[in-house]
Design a protein around this motif. Structure first.
Motif, PDB file in Angstrom:
ATOM      1  N   ASP A   1      17.655   6.806   3.600  1.00 15.49           N
ATOM      2  CA  ASP A   1      17.741   8.172   4.145  1.00 15.49           C
ATOM      3  C   ASP A   1      16.441   8.637   4.785  1.00 15.49           C
ATOM      4  N   GLY A   2      15.461   7.736   4.891  1.00 15.63           N
ATOM      5  CA  GLY A   2      14.231   8.061   5.605  1.00 15.63           C
ATOM      6  C   GLY A   2      13.188   8.804   4.798  1.00 15.63           C
ATOM      7  N   ARG A   3      13.393   8.970   3.491  1.00 16.40           N
ATOM      8  CA  ARG A   3      12.393   9.655   2.679  1.00 16.40           C
ATOM      9  C   ARG A   3      11.186   8.759   2.415  1.00 16.40           C
ATOM     10  N   ILE A   4      11.372   7.461   2.576  1.00 16.02           N
ATOM     11  CA  ILE A   4      10.256   6.513   2.513  1.00 16.02           C
ATOM     12  C   ILE A   4      10.121   5.856   3.884  1.00 16.02           C
ATOM     13  N   GLU A   5       8.944   5.976   4.466  1.00 20.57           N
ATOM     14  CA  GLU A   5       8.661   5.298   5.730  1.00 20.57           C
ATOM     15  C   GLU A   5       8.032   3.940   5.410  1.00 20.57           C
ATOM     16  N   VAL A   6       8.596   2.889   5.941  1.00 19.49           N
ATOM     17  CA  VAL A   6       8.121   1.535   5.685  1.00 19.49           C
ATOM     18  C   VAL A   6       7.397   1.032   6.929  1.00 19.49           C
ATOM     19  N   ARG A   7       6.132   0.623   6.746  1.00 19.57           N
ATOM     20  CA  ARG A   7       5.338   0.083   7.841  1.00 19.57           C
ATOM     21  C   ARG A   7       4.935  -1.351   7.511  1.00 19.57           C
ATOM     22  N   GLY A   8       4.710  -2.141   8.554  1.00 16.89           N
ATOM     23  CA  GLY A   8       4.249  -3.513   8.358  1.00 16.89           C
ATOM     24  C   GLY A   8       5.256  -4.529   8.852  1.00 16.89           C
ATOM     25  N   GLU A   9       4.739  -5.717   9.155  1.00 18.31           N
ATOM     26  CA  GLU A   9       5.575  -6.825   9.607  1.00 18.31           C
ATOM     27  C   GLU A   9       5.311  -8.016   8.692  1.00 18.31           C
TER      28      GLU A   9
ATOM     29  N   GLU B   1       0.850  -1.184   0.000  1.00 16.48           N
ATOM     30  CA  GLU B   1       0.000   0.000   0.000  1.00 16.48           C
ATOM     31  C   GLU B   1       0.889   1.238   0.000  1.00 16.48           C
ATOM     32  N   VAL B   2       0.546   2.208  -0.835  1.00 13.27           N
ATOM     33  CA  VAL B   2       1.332   3.433  -0.965  1.00 13.27           C
ATOM     34  C   VAL B   2       0.464   4.616  -0.560  1.00 13.27           C
ATOM     35  N   ARG B   3       0.998   5.442   0.339  1.00 12.01           N
ATOM     36  CA  ARG B   3       0.261   6.608   0.826  1.00 12.01           C
ATOM     37  C   ARG B   3       0.984   7.887   0.430  1.00 12.01           C
ATOM     38  N   LEU B   4       0.294   8.693  -0.356  1.00 12.78           N
ATOM     39  CA  LEU B   4       0.778  10.014  -0.762  1.00 12.78           C
ATOM     40  C   LEU B   4      -0.167  11.073  -0.210  1.00 12.78           C
TER      41      LEU B   4
ATOM     42  N   LEU C   1       4.024   1.923   2.376  1.00 13.43           N
ATOM     43  CA  LEU C   1       5.054   2.923   2.150  1.00 13.43           C
ATOM     44  C   LEU C   1       4.427   4.310   2.207  1.00 13.43           C
ATOM     45  N   VAL C   2       5.046   5.201   2.954  1.00 15.39           N
ATOM     46  CA  VAL C   2       4.591   6.587   3.056  1.00 15.39           C
ATOM     47  C   VAL C   2       5.677   7.467   2.445  1.00 15.39           C
ATOM     48  N   LEU C   3       5.327   8.193   1.404  1.00 21.98           N
ATOM     49  CA  LEU C   3       6.285   9.057   0.713  1.00 21.98           C
ATOM     50  C   LEU C   3       5.528  10.164   0.002  1.00 21.98           C
ATOM     51  N   ASP C   4       6.226  10.938  -0.845  1.00 25.32           N
ATOM     52  CA  ASP C   4       5.544  12.000  -1.572  1.00 25.32           C
ATOM     53  C   ASP C   4       5.657  11.772  -3.077  1.00 25.32           C
TER      54      ASP C   4
ATOM     55  N   HIS D   1      12.731   8.525 -12.615  1.00 20.12           N
ATOM     56  CA  HIS D   1      13.737   9.161 -13.455  1.00 20.12           C
ATOM     57  C   HIS D   1      15.125   8.609 -13.186  1.00 20.12           C
ATOM     58  N   GLY D   2      15.278   7.857 -12.076  1.00 16.76           N
ATOM     59  CA  GLY D   2      16.577   7.309 -11.734  1.00 16.76           C
ATOM     60  C   GLY D   2      17.434   8.235 -10.903  1.00 16.76           C
ATOM     61  N   ASP D   3      16.847   9.336 -10.415  1.00 16.06           N
ATOM     62  CA  ASP D   3      17.610  10.261  -9.569  1.00 16.06           C
ATOM     63  C   ASP D   3      17.890   9.649  -8.201  1.00 16.06           C
ATOM     64  N   HIS D   4      17.032   8.737  -7.762  1.00 13.35           N
ATOM     65  CA  HIS D   4      17.216   8.019  -6.497  1.00 13.35           C
ATOM     66  C   HIS D   4      16.855   6.557  -6.732  1.00 13.35           C
ATOM     67  N   THR D   5      17.420   5.695  -5.917  1.00 18.18           N
ATOM     68  CA  THR D   5      16.999   4.304  -5.921  1.00 18.18           C
ATOM     69  C   THR D   5      16.091   4.064  -4.731  1.00 18.18           C
ATOM     70  N   LEU D   6      15.352   2.958  -4.784  1.00 16.54           N
ATOM     71  CA  LEU D   6      14.474   2.613  -3.669  1.00 16.54           C
ATOM     72  C   LEU D   6      15.294   2.433  -2.395  1.00 16.54           C
TER      73      LEU D   6
END
Length: 242
Positions: free
Chosen positions: A204-212, A147-150, A181-184, A193-198
């Motif tokens: 670096d904390g730009r994506i918050e990962v939730r779940g077990e 699930e992705v939350r924007l 995943l919580v991101l923008d 675009h390939g400016d960042h990888t997953l």
């Protein structure tokens, strides 16, 4: 006087490039304006006509109806009646239509640099960011639902082996999600675009990962592995004392 017969009418024929070329044949089916965007909507699952019209701002009802009819005739989509209690008519892609997912994914990757700034007239829907994010998640091994939350809303993605008859993403939240995943939206486009990888975005904390779950652990592990690699590199370059 004998009754004059009406002239025979020819069956309507869609425009064609009339070229013996695979690309031209493909564009005969999906090259009309709006067709690929309708495919984008239906890749997330069956949809009612009214829902399609709502999520395709700018398309007229006549054009939408015409494109859907062409897609049915071309074997890209079918129309069916849902059983009660829904009792609604929906459109959904055929396996042939779902085969366009890699095409849309490649187009999204190619077009991502053009989204450097959101114009005041631009409409936006959360699930439009699913295609950019799908490419960034190709590396995941575990199968499951993310699930992705924007800020714009929620959608969900399917990783690994996708069940037959399902697409790579869907509308709204997933009640049985294996990870969240919580991101923008800006980061979604940067990933496409390939400016960042997953791994970098998780690390670096730009994506918050939730779940077990194994899938959530795998996504977290990408960031942790990158941090460990960076730590080892720092230690390896640390000057030794005489």
């Amino acid at each position: 006087m004998p009754r004059q017969q009406a002239p025979a009418t020819r069956p309507s024929r869609r425009r064609s490039y009339d070229q013996f070329c695979a690309a031209a044949r493909a564009l005969d089916s999906v090259g009309d304006r709006w067709t690929l965007l309708i495919v984008r909507e239906l890749l997330a699952g069956p949809r009612r006509y009214t829902d399609l019209h709502a999520d395709l701002p700018g398309v007229s009802t006549d054009v939408l109806a015409s494109r859907l009819k062409d897609m049915e005739q071309g074997g890209l989509a079918v129309r069916r009646r849902l059983p009660p209690p829904a009792a609604a008519t929906v459109y959904e892609l055929t396996p042939h239509g779902r085969g366009l997912l890699p095409v849309l994914t490649a187009l999204t990757r190619w077009g991502a640099p053009a989204l450097d700034e959101r114009r005041p007239t631009d409409a936006v829907r959360a699930h439009w960011f699913a295609l950019p994010l799908l490419s960034a998640m190709d590396q995941l091994v575990c199968s499951g639902t993310v699930e992705v939350r924007l800020d714009e809303g929620e959608f969900h993605l399917r990783t690994g082996a996708v069940p037959s008859g399902q697409g790579g993403y869907g509308y709204g939240p997933a009640p049985d999600a294996d990870a969240c995943l919580v991101l923008d939206a800006e980061l979604c486009l940067a990933l496409a675009h390939g400016d960042h990888t997953l791994a970098e975005a998780v690390g670096d904390g730009r994506i918050e990962v939730r779940g077990e779950s194994p899938l959530a652990d795998e996504i977290r592990g990408l960031g942790q592995g990158l941090q460990e690699d960076a730590g080892r590199a720092t230690r390896d370059h640390r000057p030794t004392r005489a």
